[in-house]
Design an enzyme around this catalytic site. Structure first.
Site, PDB file in Angstrom:
ATOM      1  CD  GLU A 132      25.200 -13.061 -57.486  1.00 14.95           C
ATOM      2  OE1 GLU A 132      24.846 -12.197 -56.673  1.00 14.95           O
ATOM      3  OE2 GLU A 132      24.596 -14.133 -57.645  1.00 14.95           O
ATOM      4  CE  LYS A 189      22.443 -17.498 -55.203  1.00 12.02           C
ATOM      5  NZ  LYS A 189      21.335 -16.863 -55.902  1.00 12.02           N
ATOM      6  CB  CYS A 194      24.284 -13.896 -53.814  1.00  6.46           C
ATOM      7  SG  CYS A 194      23.151 -12.491 -53.812  1.00  6.46           S
TER       8      CYS A 194
END
Ligand SMILES: *[C@@H]1O[C@H](CO)[C@@H](O)[C@H](O)[C@H]1NC(C)=O
Ligand SMILES: *[C@@H]1O[C@H](CO)[C@@H](O)[C@H](O)[C@H]1NC(C)=O
Ligand SMILES: *[C@@H]1O[C@H](CO)[C@@H](O)[C@H](O)[C@H]1NC(C)=O
Length: 313
Positions: A54, A138, A180
């Site tokens: 990331e 995301k 994440c």
């Protein structure tokens, strides 16, 4: 009653994967060049799937978004719009690998309802010929507000993506890419597994509290529930930076064993994914065929979003 759908063999043949735990600082061009060197090293070790962490081209944190963000749409973007897009595409084609390009801050093509620019935390996956195969923005944004303690609102700066991202790698099968915090949501992982994924790949950057507490456990939990490989790829830890990433990029196998794990420094961890291991695990503990969809619903059926209309804008 057994479930109707038995997913076919998830992984067609063994494939080596490399997780590149990069150190990223504030000079984007230097960081892209360095990432290219590391991808070359990973590929020379025989890996055909290479994963970056990331925020690999910028310091980590919402404050850096506006100055590091690139425009990715309409796709393909020009070199001026997105140096990272072109650098990643070249890394994939020069090394003939599938490249899960970590995540980069993306500036959306249109302002939001309030007239301000929109930003996304976005992961680009390229094929061995350098073409873009998938874009994942995301999905889950991290907002907490504990009065007097901590306030962290990703949604003040970022907009969410609106789909589960499955990517077909013709020789091997299907992977899912998410970012994440997305790893904390088992539904996303289960849907991807039931749609045939052999690996869940999460570029991520947990911190020094949540890392030791949950990073490995989450990888093992997603692997155990879904009987597939789970890869988590973090930036290296830099105690001079404002954000201290946990590091510990790792891979969990379909039995939820952690088969490789980095420490906190810059490094590459590699592992050969074993096609047999997935089918064997699923045969020995037949979770996939013994579900009771007469008792609870199959969350992979119904209104699952695999396309994001905004991404084709
Ligand atoms: C990114 O650039 C900064 C500044 O040049 C440098 O300190 C850092 O090591 C670089 N990181 C990578 C991954 O190249
Ligand atoms: C992406 O998400 C993380 C946390 O989940 C956020 O803190 C970070 O600033 C974002 N960064 C980028 C550039 O992707
Ligand atoms: C890491 O993130 C968690 C969740 O936001 C927060 O509670 C914690 O204070 C952070 N730890 C560090 C060391 O920054």
């Amino acid at each position: 009653m057994a479930s109707k759908s038995t997913p076919s063999p998830a992984l067609k043949k063994n494939v080596k994967i490399a997780l590149v735990q990069l150190a990223a600082g504030s000079d984007k061009a230097a960081n892209l060049t360095h990432a290219a060197d590391m991808v070359r090293r990973a590929a020379s070790g025989g890996s055909k799937i290479v994963v970056l962490p990331e925020c690999f081209n910028s310091p980590y944190g919402c404050d850096y978004f506006p100055s590091y963000a690139e425009t990715l749409l309409p796709s393909p973007p020009s070199k001026d719009q997105s140096p990272s897009f072109h650098a990643l595409s070249a890394m994939a084609s020069e090394n003939k690998v599938y490249l899960v390009g970590g995540s980069v801050p993306e500036k959306g093509p249109k302002p939001g309802a309030d007239g301000k620019p929109t930003y996304y935390n976005t992961s680009l996956t390229f094929g061995p010929d350098g073409t873009l195969l998938a874009t994942h923005r995301k999905v889950h944004l991290f907002d907490i507000d504990i009065p007097g303690k901590i306030t962290f609102r990703e949604s003040d700066v970022l907009s969410p993506g609106n789909k589960i991202t499955l990517v077909d790698l013709p020789e091997y099968g299907r992977i899912a890419v998410a970012i994440c915090y997305d790893v904390r949501f088992p539904e996303l992982a289960t849907v991807a597994a039931r749609k045939g994924a052999f690996a869940l790949i999460y570029p991520g950057a947990f911190n020094l509290t949540t890392g030791p507490m949950h990073w490995k456990l989450l990888a093992q939990a997603r692997a155990m529930d879904n009987q597939l490989y789970v890869a988590m790829c973090s930036p290296a830890r830099d105690m001079e930076a404002t954000y201290h990433a946990y590091g510990h990029s790792l891979l969990a196998d379909p039995l939820a064993n952690v088969v490789v794990e980095a420490e906190e420094k810059e490094t590459i961890v590699e592992f050969e994914l074993d096609a047999e291991k997935i089918s064997e695990t699923r045969k020995n503990i037949p979770l996939l065929t013994q579900r009771r969809f007469d008792v609870y619903p199959d969350i992979s059926e119904g209104d699952v979003k695999l396309e994001d209309a905004d991404l084709s804008a």
